[in-house]
Structures are given as structure tokens and as C-alpha cells.
Scaffold this motif. Structure first.
Motif, PDB file in Angstrom:
ATOM      1  N   ALA A 172       0.631  -1.254   0.051  1.00  0.00           N
ATOM      2  CA  ALA A 172       0.026  -0.064   0.050  1.00  0.00           C
ATOM      3  C   ALA A 172       0.775   1.150  -0.045  1.00  0.00           C
ATOM      4  O   ALA A 172       0.556   2.246  -0.937  1.00  0.00           O
ATOM      5  N   VAL A 173       1.899   1.209   0.902  1.00  0.00           N
ATOM      6  CA  VAL A 173       2.530   2.556   1.031  1.00  0.00           C
ATOM      7  C   VAL A 173       3.866   2.871  -0.038  1.00  0.00           C
ATOM      8  O   VAL A 173       4.106   3.925  -0.385  1.00  0.00           O
ATOM      9  N   GLU A 174       4.207   1.542  -0.335  1.00  0.00           N
ATOM     10  CA  GLU A 174       5.480   1.513  -1.188  1.00  0.00           C
ATOM     11  C   GLU A 174       5.099   1.833  -2.683  1.00  0.00           C
ATOM     12  O   GLU A 174       5.843   2.470  -3.426  1.00  0.00           O
ATOM     13  N   ILE A 175       4.183   0.974  -2.976  1.00  0.00           N
ATOM     14  CA  ILE A 175       3.915   0.921  -4.251  1.00  0.00           C
ATOM     15  C   ILE A 175       2.759   1.684  -4.837  1.00  0.00           C
ATOM     16  O   ILE A 175       2.753   2.499  -5.825  1.00  0.00           O
ATOM     17  N   LEU A 176       1.567   1.688  -3.892  1.00  0.00           N
ATOM     18  CA  LEU A 176       0.377   2.482  -4.294  1.00  0.00           C
ATOM     19  C   LEU A 176       0.522   3.763  -4.048  1.00  0.00           C
ATOM     20  O   LEU A 176       0.473   4.958  -4.564  1.00  0.00           O
TER      21      LEU A 176
END
Length: 409
Positions: A172-176
Motif C-alpha cells: 500500500a505505502v511503497e507501491i500505491l
């Protein structure tokens, strides 16, 4: 309780339930088409006749092609997670049918990842929850809060399926969301943990990949130094291939009706002789991790190349799905092949650990998400903490190498 905190808890439960329903549907389809119950020790249907495997994938491909044709021509256009985060609305029924079809095709043996469906369903549910808040005049969320909830719900969908909350949060936080802050980590990790508890209450707490040698030693570091960059190169080109297959080259509408059944037929022919090619790559990865004889090197090499080619072909032919698990299967096979060479020079080294290192490094390079890749393999394989250093070094080297290729104009 604040609206953001309430939304985190509610969505954690609801998204977790949606992931459970998808996994139960997958099990139902596998039982009907292939007559087996997938688990860590039996990731693919090796006990049935090859002809049944062929028919399963072929029929699954034909049905999936027809459904995706109807979705594309008769229903509202589906919206991806990134566009949903930018404000585009995901149509409810087309999105549900789209996600269920992905799981259906993988369950019949289609060569593509199953992890995209729970992520898309999670994002859809987050959007619907926001609409309810507005209807109830409770929407005090900022634009960034809405983006965060959609990203966190997508990650929670993954966590509910794979029982991997840290991976869900990092996705969630790294890719999106691309914003690693205290707020984003707290929301995403809480939602993924709740979704994991919901999933775990139904499916239990078992490793997705069985790794016999969980205690890593410093003896694997020389292997990592050589293999990390190699996986970075392979991962970079796989990423380009996946992007090409899922981009403008992807079959649309009428093209899907013949290209996807053709891809399914090719998959089925290979599956007659090599069942590990089927599904999301779990069978191939498990075969690589648990290989003990040099006699299987040729099989691993062929399996790796065929899995890569068929997965790209399947995506190009109009199928939708993830690329995480296929990358693990490909990287695990490559790592095991190199591992057999390494143990000739360093007796006592582990082929299983070589496969895990290769899988982690290629996953990181193909997804350009080092932390997500590292903790995904750590969580889903239930590894010892000693795995973090060699795997972390492999990921770092793979990312550095892949960046040199991907950043070239």
C-alpha cells in the motif's frame, strides 16, 4: 473514534471477508475442475490425468474470454487501482465480475497471478465505503485520506489472502500510495492486520511456501553477491515484458475471444507433461525450493523459461491478474539452478535457500519494490530472522542492477 480510524477498522473486516470469499471460490473451482484441494504440500494437481489438466485450462480460458468480452463490450469500463486513487469511480458489478473471473481462470490453471483480484476488490470496497460516509454526512476525510484508504484496502486484500500483514502494508505505502509516513503506515498496517485475522480465522496460519532450511548462514553471502545482480537483470527484462503484455499490446474485446483460448490451450498442452506450469507459479516455486537432485536442473530451466513465456503470452492474450507469484516461481527456479552449481563449490549450502534468495531478488527487481518483496517472502514462507541479511543484500543488489537497465532511455 475519528472517521479515518473507524474506516480503517470497518474496511479491515470487510476487505478481509471479501478475500476469504475469493479464496473459498478458488478452492471450489479447483475442486470442481481439477479434483484437488490446494495446500502447501500439494500446490498443483499432479495426481490427475494430463488430459484433465488440459481440459481444465482450456475450458477455463474459453469461459474467461467470454466473460471478459462481455465486461468490455456490454458493461461499464473497469477502473484500475491507481486511477481509483486519482478519483475515477470503480463500477461495482463490472469490477466484481472482473475480479472473480481472474480468480476463476487461475483456479482452472491459467498462468497468471491471483493477487490482483483481492487488491482490486479491496479498493472497490474502500470507494463504496467513502460513498456511504458522504451519504451519512460523516465524510470529513481529506483527499489524501481517501487515497490512503483505497491503497490500504488494496494492501489489506492481499494480506487477507496470503496472511501477510507487513507485505500488505508495504504494498500500500511503497507501491500505491508512495508515501511512507507514520499516518500511512499506521492505517495500512492496522487494516492489513485486521484483514489477516479474518483470513486466518478461516484458513489458519500456515506457510504459503514450504522451505525446509529456514536458518540461513553467512555461507550464502558469496552466492548472494553473484546472484543478486543476475536476478536484477532478469527482473528488469521481465518487468518490461509484463508491462508490454499488459499495455497497448494487450488483446481487447473480440481479440480476447480467440487469443485467450489459444493461450489456455498452449498452457494446457504444457500442463499435460509439467503440471507445475499451471496457476500462479506456486507449484513451480515449491518444486524449485524442494529440489534435491541435479537431475532436475534441465526441468527447472525449461519450467522457468516456459513459465515466463506463457505468463507474458497469457497477459498479452487478454487475461488479467498479478505478476508477483509468477515472478517468485521464475526467480525460485533460476535461483535453484544456480544453487546446484554453488553447492559444488561450497558443500553444505542449501539449494532451498538459493531458490528463496533468487525468488526474492527477482521479485524485487520485477516489481521495483524492495521492501515489499523482502517481507513478502519472509512472511509467506515463515522464515527465520537469519534470512533477512542475505535476502536483504540480494534485494539491494537486484534493485541497483535493475535500475541501471530500466532507467536507460
Amino acid at each position: 473514534m475519528g472517521v479515518l480510524a473507524l474506516s480503517t477498522v470497518i474496511l479491515g473486516i470487510v476487505v478481509g471477508l471479501s478475500s476469504v470469499l475469493l479464496s473459498l471460490f478458488l478452492e471450489l473451482v479447483e475442486h470442481f475442475f481439477l479434483g484437488f484441494e490446494e495446500n502447501t504440500l500439494m500446490p498443483v494437481s499432479t495426481h490427475i490425468a494430463g488430459g484433465q489438466r488440459f481440459l481444465s485450462v482450456l475450458i477455463g480460458g474459453i469461459i474467461a474470454a467470454i466473460v471478459w468480452f462481455i465486461v468490455q463490450t456490454k458493461m461499464k469500463p473497469t477502473v484500475g487501482i491507481n486511477k481509483a486513487m486519482d478519483g475515477d469511480e470503480m463500477p461495482f458489478w463490472p469490477s466484481v465480475v472482473h475480479a472473480v473471473t481472474q480468480v476463476f481462470y487461475v483456479a482452472t490453471g491459467g498462468s497468471v497471478g491471483r493477487e490482483l483480484a483481492p487488491r482490486e476488490l479491496g479498493a472497490l470496497l474502500a470507494q463504496r465505503w467513502e460513498k456511504l460516509l458522504r451519504r451519512w454526512h460523516m465524510d470529513s476525510l481529506t483527499a489524501d485520506d481517501r487515497r490512503l484508504l483505497i491503497a490500504a484496502a488494496a494492501g489489506a486484500g492481499f494480506a487477507g489472502i496470503y496472511i501477510a500483514p507487513i507485505t500488505g502494508m508495504l504494498f500500500a505505502v511503497e507501491i500505491l500510495h508512495k508515501n511512507v509516513s507514520k499516518r500511512s503506515v499506521a492505517v495500512s498496517l492496522t487494516m492489513s492486520t485486521i484483514a489477516m485475522w479474518v483470513g486466518m480465522s478461516v484458513h489458519g496460519f500456515h506457510p504459503y511456501y514450504f522451505v525446509p532450511d529456514k536458518h540461513f548462514t553467512l555461507g550464502m553471502i558469496p552466492f548472494v553477491i553473484v546472484v543478486g545482480p543476475l536476478m536484477g537483470v532478469a527482473g528488469a527484462y521481465f518487468r518490461k515484458a509484463f508491462q508490454w503484455a499488459g499495455g497497448k499490446a494487450k488483446a481487447k474485446q473480440v481479440q480476447v475471444l480467440w487469443q485467450l483460448p489459444l493461450a489456455a490451450a498452449v498452457t494446457g498442452v504444457v500442463a499435460i507433461f509439467f503440471p507445475q506450469i499451471m496457476g500462479n507459479g506456486r507449484g513451480l516455486a515449491e518444486f524449485a525450493i524442494n529440489s534435491t537432485s541435479t537431475k532436475v536442473i534441465g526441468v527447472l530451466l525449461i519450467g522457468m523459461l516456459l513459465k515466463a513465456a506463457i505468463t507474458v503470452f497469457t497477459l498479452k492474450a487478454g487475461a488479467y491478474g498479478g505478476t508477483l507469484a509468477p515472478s517468485i516461481g521464475i526467480g525460485g527456479s533460476f535461483g535453484a539452478i544456480l544453487g546446484f552449481g554453488y553447492i559444488m563449490m561450497v558443500p553444505g549450502a542449501s539449494v532451498a535457500q538459493a531458490a528463496v534468495i533468487g525468488a526474492t531478488a527477482l521479485l524485487a527487481a520485477s516489481q521495483q519494490a524492495p521492501l515489499m518483496a523482502l517481507f513478502m517472502m519472509f512472511e509467506v514462507s515463515h522464515l527465520d530472522y537469519t534470512a533477512l541479511m542475505p535476502m536483504g543484500l540480494a534485494v539491494s543488489l537486484a534493485i541497483l542492477t535493475s535500475k541501471m537497465i530500466l532507467d536507460k532511455k
